[in-house]
Design a protein around this motif. Structure first.
Motif, PDB file in Angstrom:
ATOM      1  N   ALA A  86       0.837  -1.204   0.000  1.00  0.00           N
ATOM      2  CA  ALA A  86       0.000   0.000   0.000  1.00  0.00           C
ATOM      3  C   ALA A  86       0.872   1.256   0.000  1.00  0.00           C
ATOM      4  N   ALA A  87       1.939   1.250   0.792  1.00  0.00           N
ATOM      5  CA  ALA A  87       2.853   2.393   0.833  1.00  0.00           C
ATOM      6  C   ALA A  87       3.573   2.558  -0.505  1.00  0.00           C
ATOM      7  N   ARG A  89       2.468   1.673  -3.429  1.00  0.00           N
ATOM      8  CA  ARG A  89       1.503   2.187  -4.416  1.00  0.00           C
ATOM      9  C   ARG A  89       1.323   3.694  -4.265  1.00  0.00           C
ATOM     10  N   SER A  90       1.251   4.153  -3.041  1.00  0.00           N
ATOM     11  CA  SER A  90       1.098   5.587  -2.786  1.00  0.00           C
ATOM     12  C   SER A  90       2.321   6.357  -3.292  1.00  0.00           C
ATOM     13  N   THR A  91       3.496   5.834  -2.993  1.00  0.00           N
ATOM     14  CA  THR A  91       4.732   6.463  -3.454  1.00  0.00           C
ATOM     15  C   THR A  91       4.797   6.459  -4.975  1.00  0.00           C
ATOM     16  N   TRP A  92       4.390   5.352  -5.595  1.00  0.00           N
ATOM     17  CA  TRP A  92       4.392   5.250  -7.052  1.00  0.00           C
ATOM     18  C   TRP A  92       3.447   6.273  -7.668  1.00  0.00           C
ATOM     19  N   GLN A  93       2.270   6.437  -7.090  1.00  0.00           N
ATOM     20  CA  GLN A  93       1.305   7.417  -7.604  1.00  0.00           C
ATOM     21  C   GLN A  93       1.901   8.816  -7.566  1.00  0.00           C
ATOM     22  N   ASP A  94       2.515   9.185  -6.438  1.00  0.00           N
ATOM     23  CA  ASP A  94       3.132  10.504  -6.309  1.00  0.00           C
ATOM     24  C   ASP A  94       4.243  10.678  -7.346  1.00  0.00           C
TER      25      ASP A  94
END
Length: 113
Positions: A86-87, A89-94
């Motif tokens: 989950a972390a 994915r969030s970093t990848w989105q940013d």
């Protein structure tokens, strides 16, 4: 695709393909290849050490299971692995949002030409 493009994202990709359920090593490699539309072809010499490292970090758990009447080590996400994914994915989105903003030909918001 260049191997450098995968560097830094391998762990997240391995965790992601294991999210639906346990897979043995070769099935992990096949899942990455299929999900990437054949663009990413990971080598066993890259994947197996990464799976072992992720297991040592507590992000994966493995056990021997019979697959096609042959014992294979199957890997699955732990709760810590799910949180890590989950972390990631969030970093990848940013990251992709920022890179897209730089590469996009459109004028950035708030800027006039």
């Amino acid at each position: 695709m260049k191997a450098d493009a995968v560097r830094g994202h391998l762990d997240a990709m391995l965790l992601a393909v294991l999210e639906p359920g346990p897979l043995h090593g070769y099935a992990v490699i096949t899942a990455v290849q299929q999900r990437s539309g054949g663009v990413l072809e990971l080598r066993t010499g890259t994947v197996y050490p990464a799976l072992n490292r992720l297991e040592r970090l507590g992000l994966l758990h493995s056990r021997w299971q019979p697959v096609s009447d042959r014992p294979r080590r199957c890997y699955e996400l732990t709760d810590a692995g799910r949180r890590s994914l989950a972390a990631e994915r969030s970093t990848w989105q940013d990251f992709t949002t920022a890179i897209s903003a730089v590469l996009d030909l459109a004028t950035p918001a708030g800027r006039t030409t």
